[in-house]
Design a protein around this motif. Structure first.
Motif, short mmCIF file in Angstrom:
data_model
loop_
_atom_site.label_atom_id
_atom_site.label_comp_id
_atom_site.label_asym_id
_atom_site.label_seq_id
_atom_site.Cartn_x
_atom_site.Cartn_y
_atom_site.Cartn_z
N GLN A 30 0.82 -1.20 0.00
CA GLN A 30 0.00 0.00 0.00
C GLN A 30 0.86 1.25 0.00
OE1 GLN A 30 -2.21 -0.81 3.65
NE2 GLN A 30 -4.06 -1.16 2.44
N TYR A 31 0.33 2.32 -0.60
CA TYR A 31 0.94 3.64 -0.48
C TYR A 31 0.31 4.34 0.71
CZ TYR A 31 2.63 2.82 -5.21
OH TYR A 31 3.25 2.28 -6.30
N LEU A 32 1.17 4.91 1.58
CA LEU A 32 0.70 5.48 2.83
C LEU A 32 1.32 6.86 3.05
CD1 LEU A 32 1.62 2.41 5.06
CD2 LEU A 32 -0.66 2.91 4.21
N PRO A 33 0.63 7.72 3.81
CA PRO A 33 1.32 8.93 4.30
C PRO A 33 2.49 8.50 5.18
CG PRO A 33 -1.06 9.05 4.67
CD PRO A 33 -0.77 7.65 4.26
N MET A 34 3.55 9.27 5.21
CA MET A 34 4.71 8.89 6.00
C MET A 34 4.37 8.65 7.47
SD MET A 34 7.43 8.41 4.24
CE MET A 34 8.60 8.35 5.60
N SER A 35 3.40 9.38 7.99
CA SER A 35 3.03 9.23 9.40
C SER A 35 2.47 7.85 9.72
CB SER A 35 2.00 10.29 9.79
OG SER A 35 0.82 10.15 9.01
N GLU A 36 2.04 7.11 8.70
CA GLU A 36 1.48 5.77 8.91
C GLU A 36 2.47 4.66 8.59
OE1 GLU A 36 -2.31 5.15 7.09
OE2 GLU A 36 -3.02 7.16 7.56
N ALA A 37 3.67 5.00 8.19
CA ALA A 37 4.66 3.99 7.81
C ALA A 37 5.34 3.46 9.07
CB ALA A 37 5.68 4.59 6.86
N LYS A 38 5.10 2.20 9.40
CA LYS A 38 5.62 1.60 10.63
C LYS A 38 6.37 0.30 10.32
CE LYS A 38 3.02 4.63 12.84
NZ LYS A 38 3.60 5.82 13.49
N VAL A 39 7.41 0.04 11.11
CA VAL A 39 8.19 -1.19 10.98
C VAL A 39 8.03 -1.99 12.27
CG1 VAL A 39 10.49 -2.18 10.69
CG2 VAL A 39 9.86 -0.12 9.44
N SER A 40 7.82 -3.29 12.14
CA SER A 40 7.68 -4.16 13.31
C SER A 40 8.97 -4.17 14.13
CB SER A 40 7.34 -5.58 12.87
OG SER A 40 7.45 -6.49 13.96
N VAL A 41 8.83 -4.18 15.45
CA VAL A 41 10.01 -4.28 16.30
C VAL A 41 10.66 -5.65 16.19
CG1 VAL A 41 9.21 -2.54 17.95
CG2 VAL A 41 8.62 -4.96 18.31
N ILE A 112 14.32 0.20 0.40
CA ILE A 112 14.89 -0.59 1.50
C ILE A 112 14.46 -2.05 1.36
CG2 ILE A 112 15.01 -0.86 4.02
CD1 ILE A 112 13.88 2.06 4.17
N CYS A 113 15.38 -2.94 1.62
CA CYS A 113 15.03 -4.35 1.79
C CYS A 113 15.55 -4.79 3.14
CB CYS A 113 15.63 -5.21 0.69
SG CYS A 113 15.17 -6.96 0.82
N THR A 114 14.65 -5.21 4.03
CA THR A 114 15.06 -5.74 5.32
C THR A 114 14.96 -7.26 5.30
OG1 THR A 114 12.91 -5.90 6.44
CG2 THR A 114 13.93 -3.71 6.34
N ARG A 115 15.66 -7.89 6.23
CA ARG A 115 15.57 -9.35 6.33
C ARG A 115 14.15 -9.76 6.66
NH1 ARG A 115 19.05 -12.35 4.07
NH2 ARG A 115 20.73 -11.22 5.11
N GLY A 116 13.42 -8.86 7.31
CA GLY A 116 12.07 -9.20 7.71
C GLY A 116 12.07 -10.02 8.98
N GLY A 117 11.16 -10.95 9.08
CA GLY A 117 11.07 -11.79 10.27
C GLY A 117 10.43 -13.11 9.96
N SER A 118 10.41 -13.97 10.96
CA SER A 118 9.81 -15.30 10.83
C SER A 118 8.58 -15.39 11.70
CB SER A 118 10.82 -16.36 11.26
OG SER A 118 10.20 -17.60 11.49
#
Length: 314
Positions: A30-41, A112-118
């Motif tokens: 999805q395209y989002l406003p920057m204020s809604e862009a979140k990354v999982s801890v 950006i490419c992150t490893r992500g998670g399992s």
């Protein structure tokens, strides 16, 4: 408002009535406003700096050297054994959509490419689902207008850059603790930004930028343990066109201070003059003629179709 994953088009924007003046991100389809862009801890990009990225800027509605940035991004992913569900062409379209949705004609754009998670919280990186993030925000520079006019004041920190046999500097990464320490050292000395050393005691690079010296009309930039920046490469290309001599080799602290001119290079600002190192004036303490010449040529190239790519704004 959010738009779907497939980067087929953008919401219409007219004049200053854009919905996303602070920028647009693309995450989780999805395209989002920057204020809604979140990354999982739990993302390894956050927990372990297990990510690669690249940044490109848009100036007057045109990407500058986008192909080179995409080349480096894909090389980094391959060497880190990361894979994405998007092709190069799709990622290029996503980046363009982020810019077009924001409406900004001058923008700082990151992929950006992150490893992500399992899902099982496995510590095995092979089980992680890699994640793609992109965003476009208003353009910002390492140097402000005043600093560009009179030159930056830089201090050299004794902090040593991460050895290249530990973390490959040609893969753009977020391992910045050495650079951040260098910044605080520079601030303590009254400077505006920093350069740090390589493992051999020579000048390496600064936080997000490479450095060049000019001596007797010839340019030199560090070669060991540094990111081969796209703007750094652009200086080599400009020197080739103008028949200026330039080399990549070890650069000592004394050579830096005794240079006729010094400048730094970054996507975030281009070619930026340095007129003071460790409290000492470089040359006559003013922005040098050759530096100004390269700065002018650099910005002229932004309208050259061979060096830039137009963004299709609605």
């Amino acid at each position: 408002m959010r738009t779907k994953t497939q980067p087929q088009g953008c919401d219409p924007i007219e004049g200053e009535n854009r919905r996303y003046p602070n920028g647009v991100a693309f995450m989780d389809g999805q395209y989002l406003p920057m204020s809604e862009a979140k990354v999982s801890v739990l993302d390894w990009g956050f927990l372990h700096s297990d990510a690669t990225y690249d940044t490109v800027h848009v100036w007057e509605g045109r990407f500058f050297r986008l192909d080179l940035h995409l080349d480096r991004f894909f090389r980094g992913m391959e060497r880190l054994r990361m894979k994405l569900p998007y092709s190069r062409e799709e990622i290029e379209k996503i980046l363009a959509n982020c810019v077009a949705l924001s409406g900004h004609k001058s923008s700082y754009v990151e992929m950006i490419c992150t490893r992500g998670g399992s899902a099982t919280f496995s510590r095995d990186p092979r089980e992680a689902e890699n994640r793609f993030i992109a965003f476009a925000v208003p353009f910002g520079s390492v140097a402000n207008k005043e600093q560009l006019e009179r030159g930056l004041h830089v201090a050299v920190s004794d902090t040593v850059r991460i050895p290249p046999n530990s973390v490959d500097p040609s893969i753009k990464n977020y391992h910045w603790l050495d650079l951040v320490k260098g910044l605080f050292d520079a601030y303590d000395l009254g400077a505006e930004t920093a350069l740090i050393m390589d493992t051999n005691g020579n000048i390496a690079e600064g936080p997000g930028f490479n450095v060049f010296t000019v001596k007797d009309g010839k340019l030199k930039t560090p070669a060991f343990g540094v990111l081969p920046g796209i703007t750094r490469q652009t200086v080599f290309d400009l020197c080739r066109q103008t028949e200026l001599g330039v080399t990549a080799a070890d650069l000592t602290r004394d050579e830096l201070k005794q240079a006729d001119e010094v400048f730094i290079t970054s996507t975030a600002g281009g070619i930026m003059p340095v007129t003071q190192v460790d409290g000492l004036a470089i040359g006559d303490g003013r922005v040098g003629d050759l530096t100004r010449q390269l700065m002018d040529l650099y910005w002229q190239k932004h309208s050259d179709p061979a060096w830039s790519t137009a963004v299709a704004y609605p």
